[in-house]
Write an enzyme that holds these catalytic residues in place. Structure first.
Site, PDB file in Angstrom:
ATOM      1  N   HIS A 191     -90.335  42.920  43.551  1.00  0.00           N
ATOM      2  CA  HIS A 191     -91.345  42.327  42.671  1.00  0.00           C
ATOM      3  C   HIS A 191     -92.319  41.479  43.487  1.00  0.00           C
ATOM      4  O   HIS A 191     -93.471  41.270  43.082  1.00  0.00           O
ATOM      5  CB  HIS A 191     -90.690  41.430  41.617  1.00  0.00           C
ATOM      6  CG  HIS A 191     -89.888  42.182  40.612  1.00  0.00           C
ATOM      7  ND1 HIS A 191     -88.555  42.457  40.780  1.00  0.00           N
ATOM      8  CD2 HIS A 191     -90.228  42.708  39.406  1.00  0.00           C
ATOM      9  CE1 HIS A 191     -88.107  43.136  39.741  1.00  0.00           C
ATOM     10  NE2 HIS A 191     -89.098  43.297  38.883  1.00  0.00           N
ATOM     11  N   ASP A 263     -91.071  52.551  39.440  1.00  0.00           N
ATOM     12  CA  ASP A 263     -90.857  51.171  39.033  1.00  0.00           C
ATOM     13  C   ASP A 263     -92.236  50.572  38.741  1.00  0.00           C
ATOM     14  O   ASP A 263     -93.271  51.208  38.987  1.00  0.00           O
ATOM     15  CB  ASP A 263     -90.139  50.413  40.155  1.00  0.00           C
ATOM     16  CG  ASP A 263     -89.317  49.229  39.646  1.00  0.00           C
ATOM     17  OD1 ASP A 263     -89.528  48.814  38.482  1.00  0.00           O
ATOM     18  OD2 ASP A 263     -88.489  48.711  40.396  1.00  0.00           O
TER      19      ASP A 263
END
Length: 505
Positions: A191, A263
């Site tokens: 992330h 993702d």
């Protein structure tokens, strides 16, 4: 030198296909007008997060509204159970997560838990779950996988990944094994940055790929890519953008024919290095079929930006029209499968199975010597909270303090983070806990030096302390009683409280 050759295409179909491959999120508990318009224009999927859910009735109304615009829409959610929950973000999950199920090592139970979780999703109109995590948590200091993995053993992860996929899809909810080709040996949260996994192909095949091969064998409808660099597979591009990883390895060597989804394309590993538009195009070129976006970017501007980047790449000859059409068809095919599966009658989910599983997952170690008396009156509960990774989120409650306080009015609680020096933490706890039973609640103590230092001081001063570890257990058990829950789901906390209060059988 390659020359880009502009492509002449059907503009309407091109725009429809470009929308079809996007899986965007939105803000709110009802679909905004812009989302409805794009669904009617061909958008193939919608991503739901905790911000979109208040209760089952509201969620069912929301998903019905989405299907009024596109009956075959894939309604996606990140509902792993355990620490990662969107259905129960405000209360904590009714189902233990992967590490707890791996600790029990009963694949039939894992299949049953996934089936009941799937029934809860299907009852709300959710037909596509970004789960399970098939990652082998081989790096104990992994900041983003941890309890989301079934464990560190590839074969254990494989049999439980297959069971989870089978259970979920038995009730018509598509499973998505993630994060291919394996996020378990990382020390960076994708992330925030781009992890590098510097292992050879033999280790990758004997460790990280094993659960994904089991997921494919079990018929997983989708596989999610990892934003990680594996130089042995591709020294230039991360897995999400790599033809060598997606087309050659996943499609070719492993023979996978289902949906490949990225993702979140706005995650730092891609957005900060390639940009969301270019990352989207490169992922589709590499072999991805769907682009997940919306955890952080959740507006119409993002959808239009990504749609237009795809359209321009086709017109410029960078992205083959056939490749985009193939990706869009895979999305539509999965949407059609989910719609047909949803037509059957669905039983109510068995919510009790989660607590039964959480009880079985506990590892309880008592210090040698005198037996430990149960907590029978207002204790002092000190919880040590690391910063939650973005996948877990910091809005979901965890621990046992609230549960003990509800049973014993007058319970004193305190929560500490890395901003307080360990000696100061210990001194405060010892002062405030004087004359009370002391319960210490930690989460991945082995990964946080401040937490392990405070725990060491407190147990040395109060050897009668009761310790609850709700992360990945690593250290030698300490305290008069040490409970490893293998996760921080609400049911894991309830199971621990039963032991603390002497109510466990």
């Amino acid at each position: 030198m390659s020359i880009l050759v502009p492509t002449v295409v059907d503009s309407d179909q091109l725009h429809r296909d470009a929308l079809t491959v996007l899986q965007p999120g939105f803000v709110g508990t009802v679909p905004p007008d812009w989302l409805r318009r794009h669904l009617a224009a061909g958008l193939g999927s919608v991503a739901l997060f905790g911000r979109n859910v208040t209760d089952p009735g509201q969620l069912a109304a929301l998903t019905a509204a989405l299907r009024s615009e596109n009956p075959d829409v894939l309604v996606a959610i990140d509902e792993e159970g355990g620490d990662v929950t969107r259905l129960e973000a405000g209360s904590g999950s009714s189902w233990p997560g992967n590490l707890a199920l791996g600790a029990i090592d009963d694949p039939a139970l894992t299949r049953d838990v996934a089936r009941e979780l799937g029934r809860a999703l299907a009852a709300c109109g959710v037909n596509y779950n970004w789960a399970p995590s098939a990652d082998v948590n081989s790096n104990p200091r992994n900041p983003v996988i941890g309890v989301r993995s079934f464990g560190a053993d590839p074969e254990l992860c494989a049999r439980h990944t297959a069971a989870w996929v089978s259970g979920l899809q038995s009730v018509g909810v598509a499973a998505c094994a993630k994060h291919f080709p394996g996020h378990g040996d990382t020390a960076v949260d994708s992330h925030l940055g781009l992890p590098v996994v510097d292992v050879d192909v033999d280790l990758l095949r004997s460790r990280d790929l094993v659960p994904f091969m089991a997921a494919i064998e079990a018929g997983a409808k989708a596989v999610m890519t990892a934003h990680i660099m594996i130089p042995a597979l591709d020294p230039a591009l991360p897995a999400t953008l790599s033809r060598a990883v997606l087309s050659d390895l996943l499609r070719g060597s492993l023979g996978y024919q289902g949906l490949i989804v990225t993702d979140g394309i706005e995650m730092g590993a891609i957005a900060d290095t390639y940009g969301t538009g270019e990352g989207t195009v490169l992922a589709l070129i590499a072999g991805a079929d769907a682009i997940c976006v919306g955890g952080g970017l959740a507006d119409e501007e993002t959808v239009l930006h990504l749609r237009d980047a795809i359209v321009e790449a086709v017109r410029a000859g960078r992205l083959a029209e056939e490749r985009l059409a193939d990706a869009a068809e895979r999305v539509r095919a999965l949407g059609s499968w989910a719609r047909i599966e949803a037509q059957g009658e669905l039983a109510e989910p068995d919510l009790a199975i989660g607590l039964r599983a959480a009880r079985r997952a506990l590892r309880v170690v008592r210090a040698p010597g005198a037996p430990v008396a149960p907590v029978t009156e207002r204790p002092y509960v000190a919880s040590f909270s690391p910063q939650a990774n973005i996948a877990v989120g910091d809005e979901t409650p965890w621990g046992v303090a609230g549960m003990l306080a509800a049973r014993f009015p007058g319970t004193r609680t305190a929560r500490f983070g890395p901003d307080v020096e360990p000696g100061e933490m210990a001194a405060r706890v010892l002062s405030e806990a004087a004359g009370r039973r002391l319960v210490l609640v930690v989460r991945d103590a082995h990964r946080h030096s401040w937490m392990s230092a405070a725990l060491e001081r407190l147990v040395a001063a109060r050897p009668d302390a009761l310790v609850v570890e709700m992360g990945v257990p690593q250290a030698v058990p300490v305290g008069a009683l040490h409970i490893s829950t293998h996760g921080a789901a609400r049911v894991c906390g309830l199971a621990a409280v039963e032991v603390l209060t002497g109510q466990a059988l």
